[in-house]
Design a protein around this motif. Structure first.
Motif, short mmCIF file in Angstrom:
data_model
loop_
_atom_site.label_atom_id
_atom_site.label_comp_id
_atom_site.label_asym_id
_atom_site.label_seq_id
_atom_site.Cartn_x
_atom_site.Cartn_y
_atom_site.Cartn_z
N ASP A 1 7.93 -3.12 7.94
CA ASP A 1 7.71 -1.94 8.78
C ASP A 1 6.33 -1.38 8.48
O ASP A 1 6.02 -1.05 7.34
N PRO A 2 5.44 -1.24 9.50
CA PRO A 2 4.07 -0.78 9.24
C PRO A 2 3.98 0.65 8.76
O PRO A 2 2.91 1.09 8.35
N ARG A 3 5.07 1.41 8.79
CA ARG A 3 5.03 2.77 8.28
C ARG A 3 5.09 2.81 6.75
O ARG A 3 4.89 3.87 6.16
N PHE A 4 5.37 1.67 6.14
CA PHE A 4 5.40 1.58 4.69
C PHE A 4 4.20 0.76 4.20
O PHE A 4 3.75 -0.17 4.89
N VAL A 5 3.68 1.13 3.04
CA VAL A 5 2.64 0.31 2.40
C VAL A 5 3.29 -1.03 2.06
O VAL A 5 4.29 -1.10 1.36
N GLN A 6 2.70 -2.11 2.56
CA GLN A 6 3.35 -3.41 2.53
C GLN A 6 3.22 -4.10 1.17
O GLN A 6 2.16 -4.08 0.54
N VAL A 7 4.32 -4.72 0.73
CA VAL A 7 4.29 -5.60 -0.43
C VAL A 7 3.76 -6.95 0.03
O VAL A 7 4.28 -7.55 0.98
N ARG B 1 1.99 7.14 6.07
CA ARG B 1 2.50 5.91 5.44
C ARG B 1 3.23 6.27 4.15
O ARG B 1 2.88 7.24 3.47
N ILE B 2 4.23 5.49 3.81
CA ILE B 2 5.04 5.70 2.60
C ILE B 2 4.83 4.50 1.68
O ILE B 2 4.95 3.36 2.11
N ARG B 3 4.56 4.76 0.43
CA ARG B 3 4.38 3.65 -0.52
C ARG B 3 5.50 3.66 -1.55
O ARG B 3 6.12 4.69 -1.82
N GLY B 4 5.72 2.50 -2.12
CA GLY B 4 6.68 2.37 -3.22
C GLY B 4 8.12 2.28 -2.79
O GLY B 4 9.02 2.58 -3.59
N LEU B 5 8.43 1.87 -1.54
CA LEU B 5 9.81 1.76 -1.10
C LEU B 5 10.57 0.82 -2.04
O LEU B 5 10.19 -0.34 -2.20
N ALA B 6 11.62 1.30 -2.65
CA ALA B 6 12.50 0.55 -3.57
C ALA B 6 11.79 0.18 -4.87
O ALA B 6 12.40 0.20 -5.94
N VAL B 7 10.51 -0.16 -4.83
CA VAL B 7 9.80 -0.67 -6.01
C VAL B 7 9.58 0.44 -7.03
O VAL B 7 9.77 0.24 -8.23
N ASN B 8 9.17 1.63 -6.59
CA ASN B 8 8.91 2.72 -7.53
C ASN B 8 10.15 3.08 -8.34
O ASN B 8 10.08 3.31 -9.55
#
Length: 566
Positions: free
Chosen positions: A125-131, A206-213
Motif C-alpha cells: 500500500d503506497p500510504r505506508f513506507v515500503q519494506v 505516509r505511515i512508517r513501521g507497520l508491524a515492524v516497529n
C-alpha cells in the motif's frame, strides 16, 4: 468522566535505573544522528497492551561504510536500542537512500521482525513506507525500507503549532483509511504515534513501521484494532491542540493536567473545528468515556473511516494574496538623475521660470502661433457647418427610405463556442493485457452528473507503475466537427493530453499512433485548447499521470465530466 484504557498511552519504559530514552541517546562510534527519518521513537517508548522483556543481546558491531549484501552501505547510525540498531544507508545498486534496521540473528525477536517485515512488504500500500528487503545473512537479520528525504514527521510539524482544520482532516482521513486497509489484511501497527506519521512535500500522509516497529520492541496487543484506533484519535487530538491527550508529556508535547480526565479539544484550545474535536473524542473514548454529543465510540479504523465520511467535507483555506508594496518613484523618474540628493528637512529653492522672449524672433513666433490658431478655428467651423448640413439632408432621406447600415456601427460581439454533444465514449487501453479499463462506467464522463465518474485501474505509481504510458477515453462526436476546446474535470490533480484522429478517419483508431496530440495540461479542472484548428470526429482524452486517491490510497485516475465546445 469514566476511566479509560491506557492501551495507547506513551509511558517511559525503564530498564534497571536507566530509561530507554537515555539508552537511545548514548553516542555510538559514529554519533547519534539528529535526523529521525527512521521510525526510532527515541523520545518515548510506547506500550500497547503488553511488551516483552527486553532481550540483552549485544547489538552487532558495525560502523559507517560497512556493506550489507555488497549493496547497502551504512552511512549514519540513528538509534542503538534494546539489542537492535537503525541506520541511514545507501543502496549502491539503485543509487538511492534507504533505511536499515539491524539485529543479531540469535536475538529473541529476530524471527518475529522478519515475519512482520515480510507481511508488511506483501501489503504494497503506497500510504505506508515500503519494506524493500528482509534478509537473514551472516548471523545478522536486517530490514531495508524506504527513506523519504522530502517528508516531515508530525512531531516536527506540531512543534510549530497546531495544524489547520483542513490539514488535520486530511491527516486523519488518510491515516484512518490506510490503517483500515492494513487491518483488513490482518496487519496492525501498535506503535502509531507522531514520529510514525509523515507528510510529504506533495501533501500526502505516509505511515512508517507497520508491524515492524512493534516487532522490534516486542509490543503486542489483545485488541489491535482498538489500539490503533485510539492512537489515531490521539494523533488528531495532538494535531488540533498541540497537546498530548494523556497526563504524560510525550513527543515534545505537553500532557493534560492531572486528575482532569479527557477534555474535548475544543475545550482545550479556542477555534478548534467542532466536528474534528468530536471525532477525536469518539476515537479516544474506548473505555466508557463519551464524546461531547454522545455518539458511539469508534473501536476500529473501519468505524472511524465511516464516521469521517459522514462529516461535512472540510475545504482547503482560500489562498491569501499579499498586496504589493506601494510604487516608489526613482530619482531618475523624478528628474534628479545625476543630482545630489537633498538633505532631510532642508528647504529646496524653487527654480525661477525662464524669462519671456524679448527679441524680434520671439515676437515673430508669437504672431505665427496666433495665425495658426485662427486658421484652425476657421477650418473647424467650416467642417462643423458642413457636417450639420449633411446630417439634415440624411434625416430627410430617412423619411422616405430606411437605411440598414446602422448595425455596422456597433461593435461586433465575440463569437462564443457552441457545445458539441458527445454521441458515444469508449475506454482506451492499447497497452494493457485485456485492453480494457472499466468499460461499463465510461458513459459517466458525459452523463452531466458531476458526482459520478469513470476510473482507471490502480497502479503502483503515478506513471502507471512504469507499465504503460497512459490510458484514456475516446469521445465520438458523431461526425467530423470543428473543436475549439475540451474541458475535463478530475478527482485529484491529473496530467492529461488531448489527442485527435484525422478528420477523414472513417472508424475509431485502435492504436495510440492514430491520434495526434493537440493540447495538454494538469489539475483537477483542465481546459484543453488546441493550438491550431482541429476538425475531427474522434477525440482521445489521454491520462499520463495519476493522483493518489484519498479514499482508497491507490494511484488511479477518475474522470468526473467532459465537455466539448466548438
Amino acid at each position: 468522566m469514566a476511566e479509560r484504557s491506557t492501551a495507547a498511552v506513551d509511558v517511559e519504559d525503564t530498564s534497571g535505573d536507566e530509561s530507554l530514552t537515555a539508552q537511545a541517546d548514548q553516542s555510538t562510534a559514529d554519533g547519534v544522528a539528529q535526523n529521525r527519518e527512521l521510525d526510532t521513537d527515541t523520545d518515548e517508548a510506547q506500550g500497547s497492551g503488553g511488551t516483552a522483556s527486553p532481550e540483552k543481546a549485544s547489538p552487532p558491531e558495525l560502523h559507517s561504510g560497512h556493506k550489507l549484501a555488497r549493496r547497502y552501505r551504512l552511512e549514519e547510525c540513528v538509534t542503538r536500542l534494546d539489542g537492535f540498531s537503525s541506520w541511514r544507508a545507501v543502496d549502491e545498486k539503485l543509487r538511492r537512500a534507504v533505511g536499515v534496521h539491524l539485529l543479531p540473528a540469535d536475538h529473541v525477536r529476530a524471527r518475529s521482525v522478519l515475519a512482520a517485515a515480510r507481511s508488511s512488504a506483501l501489503l504494497g500500500d503506497p500510504r505506508f513506507v515500503q519494506v524493500l528487503d528482509a534478509v537473514e545473512e551472516n548471523d545478522l537479520v536486517y530490514v531495508v525500507h524506504e527513506w523519504l528525504p522530502d517528508a516531515t514527521e508530525l512531531t516536527t510539524l506540531l512543534s510549530a503549532g497546531p495544524l489547520e482544520p483542513y490539514d488535520g482532516y486530511q491527516m486523519v482521513s488518510q491515516v484512518a483509511a490506510a490503517m483500515a486497509a492494513a487491518h483488513r489484511e490482518g496487519l496492525a501497527h501498535l506503535r502509531l504515534n507522531p514520529n510514525a506519521v509523515l507528510r510529504t512535500s506533495t501533501g500526502q500522509w505516509r505511515i512508517r513501521g507497520l508491524a515492524v516497529n512493534a516487532a522490534l520492541r516486542g509490543v503486542s496487543s489483545d485488541t489491535p484494532q482498538r489500539t490503533d484506533t485510539e492512537a489515531i484519535g490521539a494523533l488528531l487530538y495532538a494535531a488540533l491542540t498541540q497537546r498530548w491527550p494523556y497526563e504524560n508529556d510525550a513527543y515534545g508535547l505537553t500532557g493534560l493536567p492531572k486528575d482532569v480526565g479527557l477534555v474535548a479539544p475544543d475545550q482545550v484550545r479556542a477555534g478548534v473545528h467542532r466536528g474534528l474535536s468530536e471525532l477525536s473524542m469518539r476515537a479516544l473514548a474506548n473505555d466508557g468515556a463519551t464524546a461531547s454529543r454522545h455518539e458511539s465510540a469508534c473501536t476500529t479504523p473501519e468505524e472511524l473511516v465511516k464516521a469521517i465520511s459522514e462529516m461535512p467535507r472540510i475545504r482547503p483555506p482560500e489562498p491569501t494574496f499579499t498586496a504589493p508594496p506601494d510604487y516608489q518613484r526613482t530619482t531618475y523618474q523624478q528628474g534628479n538623475y545625476g543630482r545630489q540628493a537633498p538633505r532631510p528637512g532642508a528647504t529646496q529653492p524653487v527654480p525661477a521660470p525662464p524669462l519671456p522672449l524679448q527679441s524680434r524672433t520671439g515676437k515673430a513666433l508669437k504672431w505665427a502661433v496666433s495665425a495658426l490658431l485662427i486658421a484652425a478655428l476657421g477650418l473647424g467651423s467650416w467642417q462643423l457647418a458642413d457636417a450639420l448640413m449633411d446630417r439634415s439632408g440624411k434625416a430627410e432621406d430617412t423619411n422616405q427610405t430606411q437605411t440598414t447600415d446602422g448595425g455596422d456601427k456597433s461593435p461586433k460581439k465575440p463569437t462564443v463556442g457552441k457545445p458539441i454533444a458527445i454521441q458515444d465514449a469508449q475506454d482506451f487501453d492499447p497497452f494493457g493485457d485485456d485492453r480494457s479499463e472499466y468499460p461499463e462506467n465510461v458513459g459517466k464522463v458525459y452523463d452531466g452528473d458531476p458526482s459520478s465518474y469513470w476510473q482507471t485501474s490502480y497502479y503502483a505509481g503515478a506513471r502507471f507503475g512504469n507499465l504503460k504510458s497512459g490510458v484514456g477515453v475516446v469521445l465520438d462526436l458523431g461526425k467530423a466537427q470543428q473543436v475549439g476546446k475540451v474541458t475535463v474535470s478530475f478527482q485529484g490533480s491529473t496530467s492529461v493530453e488531448l489527442r485527435a484522429a484525422s478528420g477523414d478517419a472513417g472508424a475509431m483508431p485502435t492504436s495510440l499512433d492514430g491520434y495526434a496530440k493537440v493540447a495538454d495540461g494538469s489539475g483537477t479542472s483542465v481546459t484543453l485548447k488546441p493550438g491550431k484548428s482541429v476538425s475531427t470526429r474522434y477525440l482521445l482524452v489521454w491520462l499520463t499521470e495519476l493522483p493518489i486517491q484519498a479514499d482508497d490510497g491507490k494511484w488511479r485516475g477518475r474522470v468526473m465530466d467532459i465537455k466539448v465546445t466548438s
